[in-house]
Enzyme design. Structure first.
Site, PDB file in Angstrom:
ATOM      1  N   ASP A 105      -1.521  -2.593 -10.947  1.00  0.00           N
ATOM      2  CA  ASP A 105      -0.800  -1.965 -10.014  1.00  0.00           C
ATOM      3  C   ASP A 105      -1.038  -2.475  -8.640  1.00  0.00           C
ATOM      4  O   ASP A 105      -0.113  -2.298  -7.738  1.00  0.00           O
ATOM      5  CB  ASP A 105      -0.956  -0.517  -9.827  1.00  0.00           C
ATOM      6  CG  ASP A 105      -2.360  -0.376  -9.094  1.00  0.00           C
ATOM      7  OD1 ASP A 105      -2.227   0.595  -8.214  1.00  0.00           O
ATOM      8  OD2 ASP A 105      -3.436  -0.852  -9.516  1.00  0.00           O
ATOM      9  N   ASP A 116      -6.531  -2.260 -15.482  1.00  0.00           N
ATOM     10  CA  ASP A 116      -6.912  -1.754 -14.290  1.00  0.00           C
ATOM     11  C   ASP A 116      -7.094  -0.327 -14.456  1.00  0.00           C
ATOM     12  O   ASP A 116      -6.508   0.303 -15.384  1.00  0.00           O
ATOM     13  CB  ASP A 116      -6.073  -2.190 -13.003  1.00  0.00           C
ATOM     14  CG  ASP A 116      -6.328  -1.710 -11.730  1.00  0.00           C
ATOM     15  OD1 ASP A 116      -7.642  -1.743 -11.442  1.00  0.00           O
ATOM     16  OD2 ASP A 116      -5.701  -0.887 -11.201  1.00  0.00           O
ATOM     17  N   ASP A 126      -7.549   2.569 -11.564  1.00  0.00           N
ATOM     18  CA  ASP A 126      -6.697   3.576 -10.561  1.00  0.00           C
ATOM     19  C   ASP A 126      -5.419   2.594  -9.964  1.00  0.00           C
ATOM     20  O   ASP A 126      -5.327   1.788  -9.937  1.00  0.00           O
ATOM     21  CB  ASP A 126      -7.566   3.451  -9.133  1.00  0.00           C
ATOM     22  CG  ASP A 126      -8.846   3.916  -9.204  1.00  0.00           C
ATOM     23  OD1 ASP A 126      -8.695   5.263  -9.571  1.00  0.00           O
ATOM     24  OD2 ASP A 126      -9.984   3.674  -8.900  1.00  0.00           O
TER      25      ASP A 126
END
Length: 227
Positions: free
Chosen positions: A165, A8, A10
């Site tokens: 995240d 991922d 961000d």
């Protein structure tokens, strides 16, 4: 090599959630929408712009929804300062080079954001495959972005792993059959593990990451020996 590392963007490769929150607050305020960090973490972090529009901007016609979210992305890009990757990212990419591992970015961010951030981090050439959820029929939390990354890298899910995240990202990767390392930039270890992460790490220096990669690589060798 049938093993890939899928990242991922961000909150995973770069700690950018604070900048995203500020941009959302600025653009949503004229619409009477107030956001704090907990609301952002619960309902926006990791979500596609289409999902965000449905939740917060359903009172606007579609063209105004799109314009509002475009303005948010422009505000985010304009507010970006100097960026650095999460600690240990460069060393992990070096390790991937030595082991001949494929790698890709899998994100719900718009492509223009992803390209600008990767260039600012100085790692765009090391992550040549970028899968954008909004360019597919379904974005995270659907597994399609991760399945697409596996297809483009030629890797197998059972020998690969993802770094995420957000809850939507962890769920998408798990549904694609991947082991997941949850990055605790915003959410707690417990929250990420309850969503399906194998374990949670503060950054890429965690030695468990390298052990997990080796285990995924070697799992294919063990299966071949049994056959």
């Amino acid at each position: 090599m049938k093993t890939a590392l899928l990242f991922d963007l961000d909150g995973t490769l770069v700690d950018s959630d604070a900048e995203h929150l500020v941009a959302f607050q600025r653009i949503f305020a004229p619409h009477g929408i107030e956001l704090d960090r907990s609301e952002y973490a619960a309902n926006i972090m990791g979500a596609s712009n289409a999902m965000i529009a449905r939740r917060y901007l359903s009172h606007l016609p579609p063209h105004e929804q799109a314009a509002t979210l475009d303005a948010k992305e422009e505000a985010y890009r304009a507010g970006l300062g100097d960026l650095e990757p999460i600690a240990g990212a460069a060393a992990l990419l070096d390790f991937a080079d030595r082991r001949g591992l494929k790698r890709a970015v899998v994100t719900n961010a718009p492509r223009v954001n992803a390209e600008k951030v990767l260039a600012a981090l100085g790692i765009e050439g090391r992550l040549p495959i970028v899968v954008i959820g909004g360019e597919l029929a379904r974005s995270k939390p659907d597994p399609l972005p991760y399945l697409t990354a596996l297809e483009r890298t030629g890797a197998l899910a059972e020998r690969s792993l993802a770094f995420e995240d957000s809850l939507s990202g962890v769920r998408a990767a798990v549904a694609a059959g991947l082991a997941v390392v949850g990055m605790t930039t915003t959410l707690s270890s417990r929250t990420l593990i309850e969503a399906g992460a194998t374990f949670a790490a503060r950054d890429f220096t965690d030695p468990r990451i390298f052990a997990l990669i080796e285990a995924r690589i070697n799992s294919g060798d063990e299966e071949g020996a049994k056959a």
